[in-house]
Scaffold this active site. Structure first.
Site, PDB file in Angstrom:
ATOM      1  N   ALA A 159       0.838  -1.198   0.000  1.00 43.84           N
ATOM      2  CA  ALA A 159       0.000   0.000   0.000  1.00 43.84           C
ATOM      3  C   ALA A 159       0.874   1.250   0.000  1.00 43.84           C
ATOM      4  CB  ALA A 159      -0.927  -0.007   1.212  1.00 43.84           C
ATOM      5  N   LYS A 184       4.174  -5.927  -6.497  1.00 41.85           N
ATOM      6  CA  LYS A 184       3.278  -4.962  -7.133  1.00 41.85           C
ATOM      7  C   LYS A 184       3.029  -3.842  -6.128  1.00 41.85           C
ATOM      8  CE  LYS A 184      -1.114  -3.894  -9.192  1.00 41.85           C
ATOM      9  NZ  LYS A 184      -1.089  -2.591  -8.459  1.00 41.85           N
ATOM     10  N   GLY A 225      -2.705  -6.519 -11.611  1.00 43.84           N
ATOM     11  CA  GLY A 225      -3.016  -6.998 -10.266  1.00 43.84           C
ATOM     12  C   GLY A 225      -3.945  -8.195 -10.283  1.00 43.84           C
ATOM     13  N   SER A 242      -6.915  -2.199   2.220  1.00 45.00           N
ATOM     14  CA  SER A 242      -8.196  -2.060   2.902  1.00 45.00           C
ATOM     15  C   SER A 242      -8.853  -3.426   3.090  1.00 45.00           C
ATOM     16  CB  SER A 242      -9.126  -1.162   2.094  1.00 45.00           C
ATOM     17  OG  SER A 242      -9.479  -1.786   0.870  1.00 45.00           O
ATOM     18  N   GLU A 263      -2.901  -8.222   5.400  1.00 47.46           N
ATOM     19  CA  GLU A 263      -2.715  -7.164   6.393  1.00 47.46           C
ATOM     20  C   GLU A 263      -3.658  -6.031   6.002  1.00 47.46           C
ATOM     21  OE1 GLU A 263      -1.123  -7.630   8.980  1.00 47.46           O
ATOM     22  OE2 GLU A 263       0.377  -9.157   8.584  1.00 47.46           O
ATOM     23  N   CYS A 297      -2.135   1.754   9.144  1.00 48.62           N
ATOM     24  CA  CYS A 297      -3.118   0.743   9.545  1.00 48.62           C
ATOM     25  C   CYS A 297      -3.164   0.618  11.064  1.00 48.62           C
ATOM     26  CB  CYS A 297      -2.815  -0.592   8.892  1.00 48.62           C
ATOM     27  SG  CYS A 297      -1.144  -1.199   9.179  1.00 48.62           S
ATOM     28  N   THR A 298      -2.094   1.035  11.746  1.00 51.30           N
ATOM     29  CA  THR A 298      -2.054   0.992  13.210  1.00 51.30           C
ATOM     30  C   THR A 298      -2.358   2.349  13.843  1.00 51.30           C
ATOM     31  OG1 THR A 298       0.339   1.365  13.130  1.00 51.30           O
ATOM     32  CG2 THR A 298      -0.421  -0.928  13.317  1.00 51.30           C
ATOM     33  N   GLU A 397     -13.185   2.072   9.224  1.00 43.51           N
ATOM     34  CA  GLU A 397     -11.875   2.710   9.285  1.00 43.51           C
ATOM     35  C   GLU A 397     -11.829   3.844   8.273  1.00 43.51           C
ATOM     36  OE1 GLU A 397      -7.174   1.465   9.001  1.00 43.51           O
ATOM     37  OE2 GLU A 397      -8.520   0.816   7.416  1.00 43.51           O
ATOM     38  N   ALA A 471       5.120  -0.698  15.789  1.00 42.30           N
ATOM     39  CA  ALA A 471       5.517  -2.053  16.161  1.00 42.30           C
ATOM     40  C   ALA A 471       6.972  -2.316  15.783  1.00 42.30           C
ATOM     41  CB  ALA A 471       4.608  -3.068  15.481  1.00 42.30           C
TER      42      ALA A 471
END
Length: 521
Positions: A159, A184, A225, A242, A263, A297-298, A397, A471
């Site tokens: 991403a 990709k 993709g 997402s 993820e 994402c966190t 989100e 993390a």
């Protein structure tokens, strides 16, 4: 090419760049104009790969895998070590490119490159620890054990928000496991991918290794993709994005019985109990919610705070938000840069309207910013909103800097009642579809241990007195529920990149069957 970016030359970025690599560079598809969210200026152009070029790249990546898997794992680790050394040498330049292409501040751009270095260091040690187990056979004079073998070509879909780190998490581990990688990247951040691939190719050539073990395809998700997802030559697809994207990846790859590491989205919360160290909590929330302009994402999305300290926390947060310098992320004094697209700005505005329509209120910010210091329409003030956990918008989100304040408990609770009420906070915490990262701020060991127990956080990551974001690479990274269930980076996440084989050796002169079965004479 964008002015004032001489570091691009050191990274091998040209005005026009082919977007496909598997030992040699190709790209004759449509032009992709790469725009910086800092001011909307064009950085460079990438020539995307065609479907035919994609097929050729996969063939080469598979051929490279067949040779690479025969190399002893410690020697594979040595190549990854050298990749880490090379990344150290260009940490500043590559960090600047991350900032230019994605928009995160320089400190975070360089921090992302440091993650790449760190995972290379981790993978070097791992290359001597790809161990199986020895089991006890029920048959006399038999040895039973398991071993792990290289898997094949690993597809990595990354991403925009971590344009290089996520590739390295997968690639460093896959490489020491004996796999080749087909990357990709996001179409919003292809230049960082080209730069990393050039660095990796140089290291491979210096070691007389086929550079196609680290291949690249820049192309449309609807063509290239989609072919990657359906491609049976790719046994594992590791995808970051997402939840909506994850449903698509999981379905398509699963239908061909391929493997996935997903993820996906996070809706991460911090519980702040009455005993919390408020100074630490405020600093943590600020970084978690505002860092990377809320595009991790966190990122911290929800604060579940005890009613007795809600007013103090909100007052201090509003004051802290008001002092955040927002602007060009290349300026070391800036703490929050732009959102990656104007669509992300619109998503934030839509979320603000929805939370108000559902009965919530805006406590601070959310306004788009413009003018000479905020060009291009990508800048906003970070937003704080009072909300309830059951609001539909809170259940989703929003990939932008919006933070929901949700109260639990009673203002007049006694100390014992406040400890008991932590179960209410945990119910709010777990009451969303996503399950990536979580945290609690408390000085009570009972609250902390409950939060970390099987009755506590249902997330893949659960922390005490630190935030949801940031993390370390040594632990397995990933989440539960709609976050996908995958794990990358540290611990034993390497097992996803290999195939397990159970072996039994009969070193006797007899041929007993398991379970005591008698068959014939």
């Amino acid at each position: 090419m964008v002015k004032g970016a001489d570091f691009l030359k050191k990274l091998g970025i040209e005005d026009v760049n082919p977007g496909g690599f598997a030992g040699e560079w190709v790209g004759s598809g449509p032009d992709l104009e790469v725009i910086t969210p800092i001011d909307g200026a064009r950085i460079a152009t990438v020539k995307q790969v065609t479907e035919e070029e994609y097929d050729g790249i996969v063939v080469r990546a598979h051929e490279a895998f067949l040779k690479w898997r025969t190399v002893p794992a410690p020697r594979r680790g040595e190549l990854v070590r050298q990749l880490g050394v090379r990344l150290r040498e260009v940490k500043s330049e590559l960090g600047q490119l991350v900032t230019l292409e994605m928009g995160k501040i320089l400190a975070e751009g360089e921090g992302e490159v440091q993650e790449m270095v760190d995972i290379c260091d981790f993978a070097v040690g791992l290359s001597r620890q790809l161990y199986g187990l020895t089991m006890q056979s029920e048959r006399p004079d038999h040895r039973m054990f398991e071993q792990w073998h290289p898997l094949g070509v690993v597809g990595v879909i990354s991403a925009f928000n971590f344009p290089v780190a996520v590739w390295s998490w997968n690639t460093a581990i896959a490489a020491v496991c004996g796999d080749s990688v087909l990357w990709k990247p996001s179409s919003q951040t292809p230049l960082t991918a080209i730069a990393c691939t050039k660095i990796a190719a140089e290291v491979c050539r210096e070691n007389d290794v086929d550079p196609a073990i680290m291949s690249l395809v820049v192309g449309k998700g609807s063509t290239v993709g989609d072919r990657l997802l359906h491609d049976r030559r790719i046994p594992l697809v590791s995808a970051t994005g997402s939840c909506q994207m994850g449903y698509r990846v999981g379905k398509v790859v699963g239908e061909r019985l391929g493997r996935t590491i997903l993820e996906l989205g996070g809706n991460n919360a911090i519980i702040v109990s009455p005993s919390a160290n408020m100074d630490m909590a405020i600093r943590t929330i600020l970084f978690g919610a505002v860092g990377t302009a809320g595009q991790r994402c966190t990122s911290t999305r929800r604060i579940i705070v005890h009613e007795s300290i809600r007013d103090e926390l909100v007052s201090r947060l509003v004051k802290a938000y008001g002092g955040i310098p927002i602007g060009d992320p290349r300026d070391p004094a800036i703490l929050m840069g732009p959102l990656v697209t104007t669509d992300a700005v619109r998503d934030l505005q839509n979320a603000i309207k929805r939370v108000q329509d559902e009965g919530g209120s805006i406590l601070y910010g959310g306004e788009p910013l413009d003018g000479p210091e905020h060009p291009g329409g990508h800048y906003v003030k970070p937003c704080i909103a009072a909300a309830k956990n059951e609001y539909e918008i809170v259940q989703e989100e929003t990939f932008a800097p919006i933070l929901y304040i949700i109260a639990y408990g009673k203002r007049s609770s006694s100390a014992q009642q406040a400890v008991d009420e932590i179960e209410e906070a945990i119910a709010y915490h777990n009451g969303v579809p996503q399950g990536l990262s979580s945290a609690i701020f408390t000085e009570h060991v009972r609250e902390a241990e409950l939060f970390l127990s099987h009755r506590g956080s249902d997330c893949g990551i659960a922390n005490v007195n630190i935030g949801t974001s940031g993390a370390e690479i040594g632990g397995a990274f990933g989440g539960e529920k709609e976050t996908g269930g995958g794990r990358e980076s540290g611990s034993d996440a390497w097992k996803a990149y290999m195939r397990r084989q159970t072996n039994t050796v009969n070193w006797s002169s007899e041929l007993p069957l398991a379970q005591g079965i008698k068959f014939g004479d």
